[in-house]
Design an enzyme around this catalytic site. Sequence first.
Site, PDB file in Angstrom:
ATOM      1  CG  ASN A   5      28.444  44.812  41.226  1.00 56.49           C
ATOM      2  OD1 ASN A   5      28.137  44.175  42.233  1.00 56.49           O
ATOM      3  ND2 ASN A   5      29.535  44.567  40.520  1.00 56.49           N
ATOM      4  CG  HIS A  23      38.225  45.855  46.191  1.00 55.50           C
ATOM      5  ND1 HIS A  23      38.871  46.539  45.185  1.00 55.50           N
ATOM      6  CD2 HIS A  23      39.049  44.842  46.554  1.00 55.50           C
ATOM      7  CE1 HIS A  23      40.041  45.975  44.954  1.00 55.50           C
ATOM      8  NE2 HIS A  23      40.179  44.938  45.778  1.00 55.50           N
TER       9      HIS A  23
END
Length: 208
Positions: free
Chosen positions: A14, A110
Site C-alpha cells: 500500500n 482495512h
Amino acid sequence: MLRVGVMVSGGGTNLQAIIDSINNGTITNASIEVVVSNNYNAYALERAKNNGIEAVCVSPKDYEERAMYNDELIKTLDSYNLDLIVLAGCMVVLPKELIEKYKNRIINIHPALIPSFCGKGYYGLHVHEKVLERGVKLTGATVHFVDEGTDTGPIILQKAVEVRYGDTPEILQKRVMEEAEWKIMPQAINLIANGKILIENSFVRILD
Ligand code: GAR
C-alpha cells in the site's frame, strides 16, 4: 502541500501504491515526509529508502514499558509536522493520546467492507480467511478515519471485490489489494490533500 507520514508493519504494497500515485500525479498536493515502522524487518522500510523517503523504526520491543514506546512514537511523528498519518498495513495498537492529538488526521486501510469482517482480531490474512469461512460473495476494502475504536471511524471510501470459487486467503488477499486497496487508498489521500473531504458527525461527505 499535505505533509503525510505513513505507518507500516510489513511488506508495504500500500505504501508503494501511494509512492507510485504521487510520482505519476494521481495524488497531487501531498508529500510523504516519513515512513514509520514498528518492525525493523518490514520491507516497507526498504521501499521508503529506495524512493529517498526517510524511514524510521520505533519498535515496542526496545522499551520496557508500553508508555515509553508510546511517548517515543508520538515524539517521532510530531517531529515531522504532519498533516496526515496514513496507516498502511500498520499492525500496532495506536496510543490513545496519538488518536486524540491527530483527530480526523489519521486514516487506515482495512481489507474488508466495514462493518463486516472488522474489529479485534481482524487484520491481514485473517480477514480473508473469515470471509472465505462465511462464504460471502462480495468483500472489498475500506479507507476510514481512525477513532478510539477498532475500525469504527468515519468511512471515506469503499470498493467491493468479488469472491470466487476456489479462492484461498492468499489469492483473495491479492485480488482485494489489486482491485481495491491500491486504488482507494491513494484516492482518499488525494481527496484529503485537495480539500475535498468534510466530516459531518460520523458521515464523510465528498465534495465534487
Ligand atoms: C493490507 O491488506 C491492509 O489492508 C492490511 O494489511 C495488509 C498490509 O499489506 N491491514 C489490516 O489488516 C489493518 N487492520 P501491505 O504491507 O503490503 O500494504
